[in-house]
Design a protein around this motif. Structure first.
Motif, PDB file in Angstrom:
ATOM      1  N   ALA A   1       0.832  -1.212   0.000  1.00  0.00           N
ATOM      2  CA  ALA A   1       0.000   0.000   0.000  1.00  0.00           C
ATOM      3  C   ALA A   1       0.861   1.254   0.000  1.00  0.00           C
ATOM      4  O   ALA A   1       0.594   2.213  -0.734  1.00  0.00           O
ATOM      5  CB  ALA A   1      -0.927  -0.011   1.215  1.00  0.00           C
ATOM      6  N   ARG A   2       1.898   1.236   0.806  1.00  0.00           N
ATOM      7  CA  ARG A   2       2.783   2.399   0.909  1.00  0.00           C
ATOM      8  C   ARG A   2       3.516   2.639  -0.415  1.00  0.00           C
ATOM      9  O   ARG A   2       3.661   3.779  -0.857  1.00  0.00           O
ATOM     10  CB  ARG A   2       3.760   2.177   2.057  1.00  0.00           C
ATOM     11  CG  ARG A   2       4.454   3.408   2.513  1.00  0.00           C
ATOM     12  CD  ARG A   2       5.088   3.174   3.892  1.00  0.00           C
ATOM     13  NE  ARG A   2       5.744   4.388   4.314  1.00  0.00           N
ATOM     14  CZ  ARG A   2       7.029   4.615   4.170  1.00  0.00           C
ATOM     15  NH1 ARG A   2       7.809   3.701   3.643  1.00  0.00           N
ATOM     16  NH2 ARG A   2       7.551   5.757   4.564  1.00  0.00           N
ATOM     17  N   THR A   3       3.977   1.568  -1.047  1.00  0.00           N
ATOM     18  CA  THR A   3       4.657   1.702  -2.336  1.00  0.00           C
ATOM     19  C   THR A   3       3.708   2.307  -3.369  1.00  0.00           C
ATOM     20  O   THR A   3       4.080   3.235  -4.106  1.00  0.00           O
ATOM     21  CB  THR A   3       5.170   0.328  -2.817  1.00  0.00           C
ATOM     22  OG1 THR A   3       6.127  -0.150  -1.862  1.00  0.00           O
ATOM     23  CG2 THR A   3       5.819   0.421  -4.186  1.00  0.00           C
ATOM     24  N   GLU A   4       2.480   1.807  -3.428  1.00  0.00           N
ATOM     25  CA  GLU A   4       1.490   2.366  -4.362  1.00  0.00           C
ATOM     26  C   GLU A   4       1.174   3.818  -4.024  1.00  0.00           C
ATOM     27  O   GLU A   4       0.986   4.644  -4.920  1.00  0.00           O
ATOM     28  CB  GLU A   4       0.216   1.528  -4.350  1.00  0.00           C
ATOM     29  CG  GLU A   4       0.338   0.236  -5.115  1.00  0.00           C
ATOM     30  CD  GLU A   4      -0.990  -0.513  -5.188  1.00  0.00           C
ATOM     31  OE1 GLU A   4      -2.055   0.135  -5.251  1.00  0.00           O
ATOM     32  OE2 GLU A   4      -0.947  -1.750  -5.179  1.00  0.00           O
ATOM     33  N   ALA A   5       1.110   4.139  -2.736  1.00  0.00           N
ATOM     34  CA  ALA A   5       0.814   5.505  -2.315  1.00  0.00           C
ATOM     35  C   ALA A   5       1.931   6.456  -2.737  1.00  0.00           C
ATOM     36  O   ALA A   5       1.664   7.579  -3.190  1.00  0.00           O
ATOM     37  CB  ALA A   5       0.600   5.555  -0.804  1.00  0.00           C
ATOM     38  N   PHE A   6       3.185   6.005  -2.628  1.00  0.00           N
ATOM     39  CA  PHE A   6       4.304   6.843  -3.079  1.00  0.00           C
ATOM     40  C   PHE A   6       4.278   7.024  -4.592  1.00  0.00           C
ATOM     41  O   PHE A   6       4.568   8.107  -5.096  1.00  0.00           O
ATOM     42  CB  PHE A   6       5.645   6.265  -2.621  1.00  0.00           C
ATOM     43  CG  PHE A   6       5.971   6.608  -1.193  1.00  0.00           C
ATOM     44  CD1 PHE A   6       6.236   7.909  -0.823  1.00  0.00           C
ATOM     45  CD2 PHE A   6       6.005   5.626  -0.228  1.00  0.00           C
ATOM     46  CE1 PHE A   6       6.524   8.237   0.486  1.00  0.00           C
ATOM     47  CE2 PHE A   6       6.298   5.937   1.086  1.00  0.00           C
ATOM     48  CZ  PHE A   6       6.554   7.244   1.452  1.00  0.00           C
ATOM     49  N   LYS A   7       3.907   5.986  -5.312  1.00  0.00           N
ATOM     50  CA  LYS A   7       3.777   6.107  -6.775  1.00  0.00           C
ATOM     51  C   LYS A   7       2.676   7.108  -7.126  1.00  0.00           C
ATOM     52  O   LYS A   7       2.817   7.888  -8.069  1.00  0.00           O
ATOM     53  CB  LYS A   7       3.483   4.747  -7.399  1.00  0.00           C
ATOM     54  CG  LYS A   7       4.680   3.826  -7.425  1.00  0.00           C
ATOM     55  CD  LYS A   7       4.323   2.480  -8.033  1.00  0.00           C
ATOM     56  CE  LYS A   7       5.513   1.533  -8.012  1.00  0.00           C
ATOM     57  NZ  LYS A   7       5.158   0.192  -8.508  1.00  0.00           N
ATOM     58  N   ALA A   8       1.594   7.090  -6.363  1.00  0.00           N
ATOM     59  CA  ALA A   8       0.497   8.041  -6.610  1.00  0.00           C
ATOM     60  C   ALA A   8       0.968   9.474  -6.381  1.00  0.00           C
ATOM     61  O   ALA A   8       0.609  10.380  -7.136  1.00  0.00           O
ATOM     62  CB  ALA A   8      -0.697   7.718  -5.711  1.00  0.00           C
ATOM     63  N   MET A   9       1.778   9.674  -5.364  1.00  0.00           N
ATOM     64  CA  MET A   9       2.305  11.025  -5.124  1.00  0.00           C
ATOM     65  C   MET A   9       3.270  11.434  -6.228  1.00  0.00           C
ATOM     66  O   MET A   9       3.252  12.580  -6.689  1.00  0.00           O
ATOM     67  CB  MET A   9       2.994  11.105  -3.758  1.00  0.00           C
ATOM     68  CG  MET A   9       2.030  11.083  -2.601  1.00  0.00           C
ATOM     69  SD  MET A   9       2.823  11.449  -1.013  1.00  0.00           S
ATOM     70  CE  MET A   9       3.856  10.018  -0.784  1.00  0.00           C
ATOM     71  N   ALA A  10       4.104  10.488  -6.665  1.00  0.00           N
ATOM     72  CA  ALA A  10       5.078  10.785  -7.721  1.00  0.00           C
ATOM     73  C   ALA A  10       4.399  11.140  -9.038  1.00  0.00           C
ATOM     74  O   ALA A  10       4.909  11.955  -9.808  1.00  0.00           O
ATOM     75  CB  ALA A  10       6.023   9.598  -7.920  1.00  0.00           C
ATOM     76  N   SER A  11       3.244  10.546  -9.304  1.00  0.00           N
ATOM     77  CA  SER A  11       2.537  10.833 -10.560  1.00  0.00           C
ATOM     78  C   SER A  11       1.432  11.876 -10.386  1.00  0.00           C
ATOM     79  O   SER A  11       0.674  12.126 -11.320  1.00  0.00           O
ATOM     80  CB  SER A  11       1.958   9.541 -11.137  1.00  0.00           C
ATOM     81  OG  SER A  11       0.979   9.008 -10.264  1.00  0.00           O
ATOM     82  N   ASN A  12       1.377  12.481  -9.225  1.00  0.00           N
ATOM     83  CA  ASN A  12       0.356  13.486  -8.943  1.00  0.00           C
ATOM     84  C   ASN A  12       0.494  14.659  -9.921  1.00  0.00           C
ATOM     85  O   ASN A  12       1.567  15.227 -10.073  1.00  0.00           O
ATOM     86  CB  ASN A  12       0.506  13.975  -7.498  1.00  0.00           C
ATOM     87  CG  ASN A  12      -0.589  14.922  -7.079  1.00  0.00           C
ATOM     88  OD1 ASN A  12      -1.505  15.218  -7.834  1.00  0.00           O
ATOM     89  ND2 ASN A  12      -0.479  15.417  -5.863  1.00  0.00           N
ATOM     90  N   ASP A  13      -0.601  15.010 -10.578  1.00  0.00           N
ATOM     91  CA  ASP A  13      -0.579  16.096 -11.563  1.00  0.00           C
ATOM     92  C   ASP A  13      -0.865  17.461 -10.943  1.00  0.00           C
ATOM     93  O   ASP A  13      -1.030  18.452 -11.651  1.00  0.00           O
ATOM     94  CB  ASP A  13      -1.558  15.810 -12.698  1.00  0.00           C
ATOM     95  CG  ASP A  13      -3.006  15.713 -12.222  1.00  0.00           C
ATOM     96  OD1 ASP A  13      -3.277  15.960 -11.024  1.00  0.00           O
ATOM     97  OD2 ASP A  13      -3.870  15.369 -13.057  1.00  0.00           O
ATOM     98  N   GLY A  14      -0.939  17.519  -9.621  1.00  0.00           N
ATOM     99  CA  GLY A  14      -1.164  18.792  -8.943  1.00  0.00           C
ATOM    100  C   GLY A  14      -2.623  19.121  -8.699  1.00  0.00           C
ATOM    101  O   GLY A  14      -2.932  20.163  -8.126  1.00  0.00           O
TER     102      GLY A  14
END
Length: 181
Positions: A79-92
């Motif tokens: 879950a944490r790995t996916e959450a970090f990926k979501a932040m990294a791909s966050n478009d703002g």
């Protein structure tokens, strides 16, 4: 690169101190320079660190904290790995914290809302243990303060996945007052 940065910090500090016979100014001055803003990097620069070791240590401490409260380690890691990926791909379009918790919510649902305070506790209680693996440069704090007193706007570059409490803690470890940023 670090040596060049620290040498630059030393030069800046010496030059600023030599501008006044009484040392650094006590009050913020207006800035006549065409340079209005100065960017400082926190992770690895103001706060010397081995970034992979830092990430590993913060992750282990966080996972150990949550394990005490009934979180399965493997599911939490995923879950944490996916959450970090979501932040990294966050478009703002949303805050990184929202992107992070949206992913965790898909794994934990209502439990996440009930246990949200454990995330804050992590930064209040466990996170300061990470300071032990970070370095310290004694000129970082005085240099940032001296430049702020000259009237420059200071901008901090840092890893975007830490909440304000984690950023303020790392600035404190570096000897830098967070209010300069």
């Amino acid at each position: 690169q670090r040596e060049i940065f620290y040498y630059s910090l030393e030069l800046i500090t010496k030059n600023l101190q030599s501008l006044s016979e009484e040392g650094l100014p006590k009050q913020k001055q207006s800035n006549p320079s065409p340079i209005k803003m100065i960017l400082f990097d926190l992770d690895g620069t103001l706060l010397p660190m081995d970034l992979p070791l830092f990430k590993q240590t913060t992750s282990l401490l966080f996972i150990e904290k949550m394990k005490k409260h009934g979180y399965d380690l493997e599911i939490l890691r995923k879950a944490r790995t996916e959450a970090f990926k979501a932040m990294a791909s966050n478009d703002g379009k949303q805050l990184n914290s929202e992107a992070f918790y949206d992913v965790l919510e898909t794994y934990y649902g209502e439990k996440l809302a009930e246990d949200y305070h454990y995330f804050d506790e992590y930064y209040d209680e466990e996170f300061d243990k990470v300071k032990e693996i970070c370095g310290f440069h004694p000129d970082a704090g005085p240099t940032v303060a001296a430049i702020a007193e000259k009237g420059y706007q200071l901008v901090l570059a840092t890893m975007p996945w830490f909440p304000a409490a984690g950023i303020k803690a790392r600035l404190r470890w570096a000897g830098v007052d967070h209010r300069h940023f």
